[in-house]
Design an enzyme around this catalytic site. Structure first.
Site, PDB file in Angstrom:
ATOM      1  N   HIS A 180      37.960  39.722  42.028  1.00 43.64           N
ATOM      2  CA  HIS A 180      38.879  38.573  42.013  1.00 43.64           C
ATOM      3  C   HIS A 180      40.121  38.924  42.836  1.00 43.64           C
ATOM      4  CE1 HIS A 180      36.823  37.121  38.123  1.00 43.64           C
ATOM      5  NE2 HIS A 180      36.397  36.413  39.150  1.00 43.64           N
ATOM      6  N   ARG A 182      43.274  37.927  43.320  1.00 38.36           N
ATOM      7  CA  ARG A 182      44.683  38.055  42.899  1.00 38.36           C
ATOM      8  C   ARG A 182      44.935  39.235  41.969  1.00 38.36           C
ATOM      9  NH1 ARG A 182      44.198  32.463  39.501  1.00 38.36           N
ATOM     10  NH2 ARG A 182      42.822  33.205  37.848  1.00 38.36           N
ATOM     11  N   GLU A 183      43.877  39.916  41.534  1.00 39.68           N
ATOM     12  CA  GLU A 183      44.033  41.010  40.574  1.00 39.68           C
ATOM     13  C   GLU A 183      44.327  42.309  41.317  1.00 39.68           C
ATOM     14  OE1 GLU A 183      40.343  40.559  38.413  1.00 39.68           O
ATOM     15  OE2 GLU A 183      40.854  38.510  37.813  1.00 39.68           O
ATOM     16  N   ARG A 238      41.757  33.351  43.592  1.00 39.28           N
ATOM     17  CA  ARG A 238      40.817  34.133  42.775  1.00 39.28           C
ATOM     18  C   ARG A 238      39.450  34.334  43.454  1.00 39.28           C
ATOM     19  NH1 ARG A 238      39.032  34.647  37.105  1.00 39.28           N
ATOM     20  NH2 ARG A 238      36.896  33.957  36.847  1.00 39.28           N
ATOM     21  N   HIS A 308      38.872  44.632  36.664  1.00 38.47           N
ATOM     22  CA  HIS A 308      39.626  43.369  36.769  1.00 38.47           C
ATOM     23  C   HIS A 308      41.010  43.562  36.150  1.00 38.47           C
ATOM     24  CE1 HIS A 308      36.217  40.365  37.408  1.00 38.47           C
ATOM     25  NE2 HIS A 308      35.567  41.495  37.235  1.00 38.47           N
ATOM     26  N   GLU A 382      39.441  45.117  31.955  1.00 38.77           N
ATOM     27  CA  GLU A 382      40.588  44.266  32.287  1.00 38.77           C
ATOM     28  C   GLU A 382      41.826  45.133  32.108  1.00 38.77           C
ATOM     29  OE1 GLU A 382      40.709  41.035  33.195  1.00 38.77           O
ATOM     30  OE2 GLU A 382      38.798  40.146  32.591  1.00 38.77           O
TER      31      GLU A 382
HETATM   32  N1  ARG Z   1      38.099  37.491  33.190  1.00 35.61           N
HETATM   33  C1  ARG Z   1      36.905  37.775  33.929  1.00 35.61           C
HETATM   34  C2  ARG Z   1      36.243  36.528  34.422  1.00 35.61           C
HETATM   35  O1  ARG Z   1      36.597  35.442  34.006  1.00 35.61           O
HETATM   36  C3  ARG Z   1      35.935  38.607  33.148  1.00 35.61           C
HETATM   37  C4  ARG Z   1      35.175  37.872  32.128  1.00 35.61           C
HETATM   38  C5  ARG Z   1      34.169  38.710  31.480  1.00 35.61           C
HETATM   39  N2  ARG Z   1      32.895  38.372  32.006  1.00 35.61           N
HETATM   40  C6  ARG Z   1      32.068  39.251  32.374  1.00 35.61           C
HETATM   41  N3  ARG Z   1      30.942  38.894  32.886  1.00 35.61           N
HETATM   42  N4  ARG Z   1      32.357  40.483  32.188  1.00 35.61           N
HETATM   43  O2  ARG Z   1      35.389  36.611  35.261  1.00 35.61           O
HETATM   44 ZN    ZN Z   2      38.889  39.033  37.167  1.00 32.03          ZN
END
Ligand code: ARG
Ligand code: ZN
Length: 420
Positions: A180, A182-183, A238, A308, A382
């Site tokens: 993504h 912006r991260e 994003r 992320h 995250e």
């Molecule tokens: N925040 C991220 C997203 O929306 C990670 C969500 C978790 N999903 C995953 N497949 N791990 O993409």
């Molecule tokens: Zn992300």
């Protein structure tokens, strides 16, 4: 009389000017209390020029959930009016967005006294490509450069293969950053990790153990087009930058483009949405390049990690359904141990658990796809923070964010080595 008229004229201009002084962009924290408010909040975030920071898409908004909304200067008064009209209160999370963006892009490399290293700054795509070149050239004994494909806009997708002195270990792990755009802390972590591995191999027990038992493949910027766009055009972007035949909207969400319950609840079929899943699984060249590479290495690949931000979580399968992974217990233990070490050494709290239950349903994610491919340990991290700065984490926090992520990576990787 004439004098008074002139004075009056100028006063009215001054006052008028004050009224339309363009406000600064801000980030609001808003919590909807009723279903009605949820509906309004969803509309504000989809119909007006705003960017949802958390959650990733309007459909994820629920009652009593803290929503983080970026509001550009141009839509500030409209959004404020709308919220107050419906008696929805908000808290200003960030009022100095422009300043924070400036701080993140400032280049202090010219000042040798600044004291912060290269790794405690954010870097443009161009700089990262230079870094990749230099790093591979300077460490041929440890680093090998692999081109796994190219982006929609034909930027190269480079993977750094890190190996210790044992040249053919039977295992490997993968880390990707910057899926993504912006991260920004995510690519910063990949650079941090590579530098750490190079510098501390044979000095630090954990990283030596990792490199002696596994090849480590690192993809520092999975989404180079999007990343570049956040540096040049829109800091809040994003998705990737692919064009669609039937829409003016640009880009697909690369973390919805993998073949894991693709485009079911939690992803969007509409190209204008932030969680647009793309035309079909792996329709996006970036996702396809990663998938192809992992497919061709699946017999050695034991651990998949995707980095992320933000929210401080260690997630594992599944995100694409509420099903429990076959080795749920093991995944949960590894994540628990990693979170414990972050708390112990850095006094920071990370939540952990399967993605769907811990945040929301998110089909088409790289972690679930990698897991279903047969990579038995698969995680999405995250990183910092929990919303204080969100995507605009100031450079002075990079070191701590990366160090705590590093200890989580070590904990999980060493755990996996023991098991496989
Ligand atoms: N925040 C991220 C997203 O929306 C990670 C969500 C978790 N999903 C995953 N497949 N791990 O993409
Ligand atoms: Zn992300």
């Amino acid at each position: 009389m004439k004098f008074l008229l002139i004075v009056g004229f100028w006063i009215s201009i001054l006052i008028g000017n004050q009224e339309c002084t363009p406000e600064q962009a801000q980030v609001f924290s808003i919590t909807a209390r009723t279903e009605e408010e949820v509906e309004i909040l969803r509309n504000v975030s989809s119909d007006y020029e705003t960017v949802l920071w958390q959650p990733a898409a309007p459909s994820y908004i629920k009652a009593n959930m803290e929503v983080h909304l970026f509001i550009p200067a141009a839509s500030m008064s409209t959004v404020k009016d709308l919220l107050s009209k419906h008696h929805i209160s908000h808290r200003v999370m960030l009022s100095n967005v422009e300043e924070l963006i400036e701080m993140q892009t400032r280049n202090e490399t010219t000042d040798p006294r600044s004291g912060t290293s290269y790794y405690e700054k954010y870097h443009s795509l161009e700089d990262i490509y230079d870094w990749i070149n230099i790093t591979t050239q300077d460490h041929p004994e440890m680093v090998q450069l692999i081109l796994i494909g190219s982006s929609y806009e034909k930027q190269p997708l480079f993977v750094l293969k890190l190996s210790g002195k044992e040249r053919h270990p039977k295992r490997a792990m993968w880390i990707d950053c910057g899926i993504h755009a912006r991260e920004w802390i995510s690519p910063a972590f990949c650079l941090w990790f590579v530098q750490y591995a190079i510098s501390f191999y044979n000095l630090n027990y954990d990283i030596t153990e990792m490199l002696n038992n596994m090849d480590i493949y690192v993809l520092p910027v999975l989404n180079p087009d999007g990343y570049k766009y956040t540096w040049t055009k829109n800091r809040m972007w994003r998705k990737n930058r692919s064009r669609q035949e039937d829409s003016f909207c640009v880009g697909a969400d690369l973390n919805r483009n993998f073949d894991a319950n693709w485009c079911t609840e939690g992803a969007s079929k509409r190209p204008c949405d932030e969680t647009y899943c793309g035309r079909f699984p792996e329709s996006e060249p970036e996702a396809m390049a990663v998938a192809n590479f992992l497919r061709s290495h699946k017999h050695v690949m034991k651990l998949y990690l995707s980095i992320h931000s933000y929210s401080q979580m260690l997630l594992f399968p599944y995100s694409c359904s509420y099903e429990e992974a076959t080795n749920h217990q093991e995944l949960n233990e590894l994540a628990h141990e990693a979170a414990m070490n972050i708390r112990r050494y850095y006094r920071n709290l990370y939540k952990y658990g399967p993605g769907a239950k811990t945040i929301y349903l998110a089909p088409g994610g790289s972690d679930d796809w990698a897991y279903n491919l047969g990579i038995p340990y698969s995680f999405t991290f995250e990183l910092q923070d929990k919303g204080q700065y969100g995507f605009l984490l100031p450079p002075k926090y990079i070191a701590k964010a990366c160090n705590e992520a590093l200890i989580a990576v070590k904990t999980i990787a060493l755990g996996v080595i023991k098991k496989t």
